[in-house]
Write an enzyme that holds these catalytic residues in place. Structure first.
Site, PDB file in Angstrom:
ATOM      1  N   ASP A 204       0.827  -1.197   0.000  1.00 26.55           N
ATOM      2  CA  ASP A 204       0.000   0.000   0.000  1.00 26.55           C
ATOM      3  C   ASP A 204       0.868   1.257   0.000  1.00 26.55           C
ATOM      4  O   ASP A 204       1.838   1.355   0.755  1.00 26.55           O
ATOM      5  CB  ASP A 204      -0.894  -0.026   1.245  1.00 26.55           C
ATOM      6  CG  ASP A 204      -1.911   1.088   1.274  1.00 26.55           C
ATOM      7  OD1 ASP A 204      -2.763   1.125   0.376  1.00 26.55           O
ATOM      8  OD2 ASP A 204      -1.856   1.922   2.204  1.00 26.55           O
ATOM      9  N   GLU A 234       1.507  -0.498  -5.133  1.00 26.38           N
ATOM     10  CA  GLU A 234       0.375   0.359  -5.472  1.00 26.38           C
ATOM     11  C   GLU A 234       0.908   1.718  -5.941  1.00 26.38           C
ATOM     12  O   GLU A 234       0.941   2.688  -5.200  1.00 26.38           O
ATOM     13  CB  GLU A 234      -0.565   0.546  -4.275  1.00 26.38           C
ATOM     14  CG  GLU A 234      -1.825   1.335  -4.643  1.00 26.38           C
ATOM     15  CD  GLU A 234      -2.437   2.103  -3.479  1.00 26.38           C
ATOM     16  OE1 GLU A 234      -3.531   2.656  -3.651  1.00 26.38           O
ATOM     17  OE2 GLU A 234      -1.816   2.173  -2.396  1.00 26.38           O
ATOM     18  N   ASP A 300     -10.743   1.243  -4.505  1.00 24.33           N
ATOM     19  CA  ASP A 300     -10.454   2.683  -4.434  1.00 24.33           C
ATOM     20  C   ASP A 300     -11.123   3.500  -5.528  1.00 24.33           C
ATOM     21  O   ASP A 300     -10.953   4.724  -5.564  1.00 24.33           O
ATOM     22  CB  ASP A 300      -8.935   2.921  -4.506  1.00 24.33           C
ATOM     23  CG  ASP A 300      -8.235   2.626  -3.191  1.00 24.33           C
ATOM     24  OD1 ASP A 300      -8.839   2.879  -2.131  1.00 24.33           O
ATOM     25  OD2 ASP A 300      -7.088   2.141  -3.220  1.00 24.33           O
TER      26      ASP A 300
END
Length: 463
Positions: A204, A234, A300
């Site tokens: 992340d 990410e 997201d």
């Protein structure tokens, strides 16, 4: 080759654990919402690891062979990006035994499982931050975070003043990875869950730990536990610095998503789209392009069907391009049955296990794409060649080539049937659409193909 070989053959399925399947009602929080209730920022629906294990045969039937799980460790929120204990499965999701059972059953079916690693920040309930709140300047963990003032107020004031938080969220204090003990703790977590059977990590916001030495050490630590572990970053932009021996095998390919939804949402043209895809491939070494996590949806962003105006036909065409492009295609849970939803929390609704709510034709399409991709080496391991782009015809085509095999991926990005002449090469004699079985002659090195509105083809070249 530094990239795990299995990734090129992977078809991922992303699961938001609280919303996929409730396999053990006994671990539901007392305040759990009804399964089909609208998703809310704070509500829990009761999904768990037992539910994921129960859903493995569904995933196998769909054609996926890898899972990306959003965070599963003890946290206060339903999304669990505010970790309180990195060594403990959140009891609302199950136990360590449940995790081991999931890994065991997934691996028995040939399905890999990667976990979400949140190492830039933690939750306020994380033991080291709680110690800072209690002990202030006397805390042995004060240098694990970016503390600006003592005493630290993490709750009462509206503004974040005393420490750094992710995007200024008070609930997400940022780690200071320059501190050796904090650094070692995070590296140990990375190794531990690989030793417990996980097949890799999705990292992340790794760009917010802008520390090449940390990520190089993380890679070495994880790979020492499993040389085949997949490391996925990410990163939302096309940035080659984030792949390689010092960083990650692949990135979440949001640029592909942006371009593809733009093409099918009418604000990108074929003559813009095709060069963009070609440049995206040139940005990275081929082994890393083949290891990208190629997505259309995630937790997201808005659901792909919502982004495409509720059109199943356009979702099918987007997925045809996705499964035909480089990288491991990734299906966000429920996209294959036509779930819709806006940004968080709308994109995180519960998966409807009552099949009357499914778009069965759409799901069958995903099954077909997965089946053909698995049996076609060029679609899994081939390079990229731009073939055709016409703004007037709204048609785009590119080729995947591997070991003498060529497949042309063609798409009609319009609501009108279109016909085009696609170059197939001077030695080609015919072509077959791998998705329908339809045969096409090649004349003077060209294929004449008529594509329906929002339709496409995978043309395997013969000869």
């Amino acid at each position: 080759m530094s990239v795990p070989d299995w990734v090129q053959d992977a078809i991922f399925y992303q699961i938001f654990p609280d919303r996929f399947r409730n396999g053990d009602p006994g671990n539901d929080p007392p305040v759990a919402l009804p399964w089909n209730a609208c998703a809310t920022p704070k509500g829990f629906h009761g999904g768990d690891l037992v539910g994921v294990t129960q859903g493995l045969d569904y995933l196998l039937d769909l054609g996926t062979n890898a899972i990306y799980l959003n965070p599963i460790f003890l946290a206060a929120s339903n999304h669990r990006y505010d970790t309180m204990d990195y060594y403990r499965i959140d009891p609302k999701l199950g136990t360590l035994d449940d995790f081991h059972a999931l890994i065991r059953e997934a691996h028995r079916r040939g399905i890999r499982v990667i976990l979400d690693g949140v190492f830039n920040h933690c939750g306020r309930g994380f033991f080291a931050f709680a110690d800072v709140l209690e002990n202030g300047t006397h805390s042995p963990y004060k240098d694990w975070f970016h503390i600006k003032h003592f005493p630290v107020d993490a709750y009462s004031s509206r503004e974040l003043r005393d420490y750094e938080g992710w995007w200024n969220h008070k609930s997400l204090p940022k780690f200071n990875t320059d501190t050796p003990r904090a650094r070692q703790y995070l590296l140990s977590v990375g190794r531990y869950w690989i030793e417990q059977g996980a097949d890799g990590w999705r990292l992340d916001v790794p760009n917010e730990i802008n520390d090449d030495a940390f990520w190089a050490e993380f890679r070495l630590t994880v790979r020492s536990a499993n040389p085949e572990a997949y490391l996925l970053g990410e990163i939302w932009d096309a940035l080659p610095r984030w792949v390689g021996d010092g960083h990650f095998d692949g990135l979440m390919n949001y640029p592909f998503r942006t371009a593809t939804l733009g093409l099918l949402g009418a604000n990108w043209t074929p003559e813009r789209y095709l060069p963009f895809l070609a440049e995206l491939v040139r940005t990275y070494p081929l082994e890393h392009s083949l290891a990208m996590y190629t997505l259309l949806g995630s937790h997201d962003v808005e659901r792909v069907k919502t982004m495409l105006g509720g059109s199943s036909a356009r979702v099918k065409l987007a997925s045809l391009l996705q499964f035909g492009y480089l990288g491991a295609p990734a299906v966000y849970y429920g996209d294959e049955i036509g779930l819709e939803g806006g940004k968080d929390p709308g994109c995180r609704g519960g998966f409807p296990w009552d099949e009357k709510y499914w778009d069965h034709d759409l799901r069958g399409w995903f099954q077909k794409l997965a089946q053909v991709r698995k049996s076609t080496a060029a679609l899994r391991r081939g390079d990229f060649q731009a073939v055709y782009a016409s703004d007037s015809q709204k048609i785009v085509a590119f080729a995947r080539r591997f070991a003498g095999e060529t497949v042309i991926v063609a798409a009609n990005a319009s609501d009108t049937q279109r016909t085009a002449l696609l170059p197939a090469g001077s030695e080609a004699t015919s072509a077959i659409n791998l998705l329908t079985g339809e045969q096409y002659p090649v004349q003077q090195g060209q294929i004449s193909i008529t594509l329906p509105a929002w339709g496409g083809a995978w043309l395997q070249i013969q000869g």
